[in-house]
Design a protein around this motif. Structure first.
Motif, short mmCIF file in Angstrom:
data_model
loop_
_atom_site.label_atom_id
_atom_site.label_comp_id
_atom_site.label_asym_id
_atom_site.label_seq_id
_atom_site.Cartn_x
_atom_site.Cartn_y
_atom_site.Cartn_z
N LYS A 152 0.82 -1.21 0.00
CA LYS A 152 0.00 0.00 0.00
C LYS A 152 0.86 1.26 0.00
CE LYS A 152 -2.68 -1.50 3.38
NZ LYS A 152 -3.59 -1.47 4.52
N VAL A 153 1.86 1.29 0.85
CA VAL A 153 2.70 2.48 0.97
C VAL A 153 3.44 2.76 -0.33
CG1 VAL A 153 4.72 3.46 2.12
CG2 VAL A 153 2.97 2.34 3.48
N PHE A 154 4.04 1.73 -0.92
CA PHE A 154 4.86 1.93 -2.12
C PHE A 154 4.09 1.78 -3.42
CE2 PHE A 154 8.29 0.53 0.90
CZ PHE A 154 8.91 1.77 0.96
N ASN A 155 2.80 1.43 -3.33
CA ASN A 155 1.96 1.24 -4.51
C ASN A 155 2.57 0.21 -5.47
OD1 ASN A 155 -0.30 1.63 -6.13
ND2 ASN A 155 0.69 3.25 -7.30
N ILE A 156 2.94 -0.94 -4.92
CA ILE A 156 3.44 -2.03 -5.73
C ILE A 156 2.57 -3.26 -5.50
CG2 ILE A 156 5.84 -1.28 -5.97
CD1 ILE A 156 6.64 -3.00 -3.67
N LYS A 157 2.49 -4.08 -6.51
CA LYS A 157 1.61 -5.24 -6.50
C LYS A 157 2.16 -6.33 -5.58
CE LYS A 157 -0.35 -8.62 -9.66
NZ LYS A 157 -0.37 -9.12 -11.03
N VAL B 241 -6.06 3.21 7.05
CA VAL B 241 -5.16 4.32 6.73
C VAL B 241 -5.27 4.64 5.25
CG1 VAL B 241 -2.76 5.03 6.66
CG2 VAL B 241 -3.57 3.63 8.55
N GLU B 242 -5.42 5.93 4.95
CA GLU B 242 -5.40 6.36 3.55
C GLU B 242 -3.97 6.79 3.23
OE1 GLU B 242 -7.06 9.96 0.82
OE2 GLU B 242 -8.42 9.15 2.33
N ILE B 243 -3.36 6.08 2.31
CA ILE B 243 -1.98 6.36 1.92
C ILE B 243 -1.98 7.50 0.89
CG2 ILE B 243 0.11 5.38 0.90
CD1 ILE B 243 -0.69 4.16 3.63
N GLN B 244 -1.09 8.46 1.07
CA GLN B 244 -1.00 9.60 0.17
C GLN B 244 -0.33 9.20 -1.15
OE1 GLN B 244 -2.63 12.27 1.08
NE2 GLN B 244 -3.04 11.34 3.05
N ASN B 245 -0.58 9.98 -2.19
CA ASN B 245 -0.04 9.69 -3.52
C ASN B 245 1.46 9.93 -3.62
OD1 ASN B 245 -2.38 8.80 -4.71
ND2 ASN B 245 -3.04 10.87 -5.20
N THR B 246 1.98 10.85 -2.86
CA THR B 246 3.39 11.19 -2.94
C THR B 246 4.12 10.64 -1.72
OG1 THR B 246 2.87 13.20 -4.14
CG2 THR B 246 5.05 13.09 -3.12
N ILE B 247 5.32 10.10 -1.95
CA ILE B 247 6.17 9.64 -0.86
C ILE B 247 7.34 10.59 -0.74
CG2 ILE B 247 7.61 7.78 0.02
CD1 ILE B 247 6.08 5.85 -1.75
N VAL B 248 7.65 10.97 0.49
CA VAL B 248 8.80 11.81 0.78
C VAL B 248 9.66 11.05 1.79
CG1 VAL B 248 9.54 14.00 1.79
CG2 VAL B 248 7.50 13.92 0.35
N TYR B 249 10.97 11.02 1.56
CA TYR B 249 11.83 10.33 2.52
C TYR B 249 12.75 11.32 3.21
CZ TYR B 249 15.22 10.36 -1.35
OH TYR B 249 16.06 10.72 -2.37
N THR C 223 0.79 19.49 0.09
CA THR C 223 1.26 19.44 1.47
C THR C 223 0.88 18.14 2.17
OG1 THR C 223 -0.72 20.60 2.18
CG2 THR C 223 1.25 21.94 1.75
N GLU C 224 0.19 17.24 1.47
CA GLU C 224 -0.15 15.94 2.05
C GLU C 224 0.70 14.87 1.37
OE1 GLU C 224 -4.33 15.25 1.85
OE2 GLU C 224 -4.79 17.00 3.07
N TYR C 225 1.39 14.09 2.18
CA TYR C 225 2.25 13.06 1.63
C TYR C 225 2.51 11.97 2.68
CZ TYR C 225 5.70 16.09 3.94
OH TYR C 225 6.37 16.87 4.84
N THR C 226 3.06 10.86 2.23
CA THR C 226 3.51 9.81 3.14
C THR C 226 5.00 10.02 3.36
OG1 THR C 226 1.84 8.25 2.35
CG2 THR C 226 3.74 7.32 3.47
#
Length: 180
Positions: free
Chosen positions: A22-27, A87-95, A131-134
């Motif tokens: 879910k977090v990384f949007n991978i199958k 949990v709703e996972i955001q479209n953008t990931i920031v590390y 301003t919304e991200y994971t």
């Protein structure tokens, strides 16, 4: 890129695979009787979660094109153990890697981040689309232990959503080399 488990995974291992998916949007692919060599033939990059005594204990990130595997030894806390609601996972990931975690930043970028379809950016860039991200927060504890935590970030708050990975060691090796 896909994520899968070792054969006959426990519920905790399947849950971690789903959390990371879910977090990384991978199958997520159910492994079944698929051998490692079949995975290598079919995918150029994939993640395998291995377990010990029913608990996920190793994350292996395969880079087939370069014949390398990043093996990360870990202990985990699942998303459902951190936050009870969906949990709703955001479209953008920031590390965000602390300065004393530069080696892990290079490894995760090379083996994982560069192979994701979902946008992923360093926290100090202005490329975030809103301003919304994971947030993937990577920091170093004592005695060489590292922690990877996941947060949902918006204007008003940061919510720890999990999973939480406690990384106790890592190794890079060739795919066809036996791990020691």
């Amino acid at each position: 890129m896909i994520i899968t488990t070792s054969r006959k995974p426990s519920q905790r291992t399947r849950s971690l695979a789903n959390d990371l998916s879910k977090v990384f949007n991978i199958k997520t692919v159910n492994r079944g009787k698929t051998s490692a060599s079949e995975l290598i033939e079919k995918y150029k990059n994939f993640v395998v979660i291995e377990e010990l005594k029913g608990n996920p204990n190793k994350l292996k990130i395969y880079d087939v094109e370069n014949n390398k595997v990043l093996s990360v030894i870990m202990a985990i806390k699942l998303q459902r153990e951190i936050i009870s609601e969906k949990v709703e996972i955001q479209n953008t990931i920031v590390y965000d890697f602390e300065d004393n975690c530069k080696e892990f930043r290079k490894l995760f970028t090379k083996f994982l981040f560069n192979n994701l379809k979902k946008p992923i950016y360093a926290i100090n860039t202005n490329k975030k689309d809103n301003t919304e991200y994971t947030l993937l927060k990577f920091n170093k504890g004592c005695e060489g232990v590292h922690f990877l935590d996941f947060y949902n970030v918006n204007d008003s708050e940061n919510v720890h959503i999990g999973p939480k990975l406690k990384i106790t060691g890592h190794k890079i090796f060739d795919i066809f080399e036996e791990e020691e």
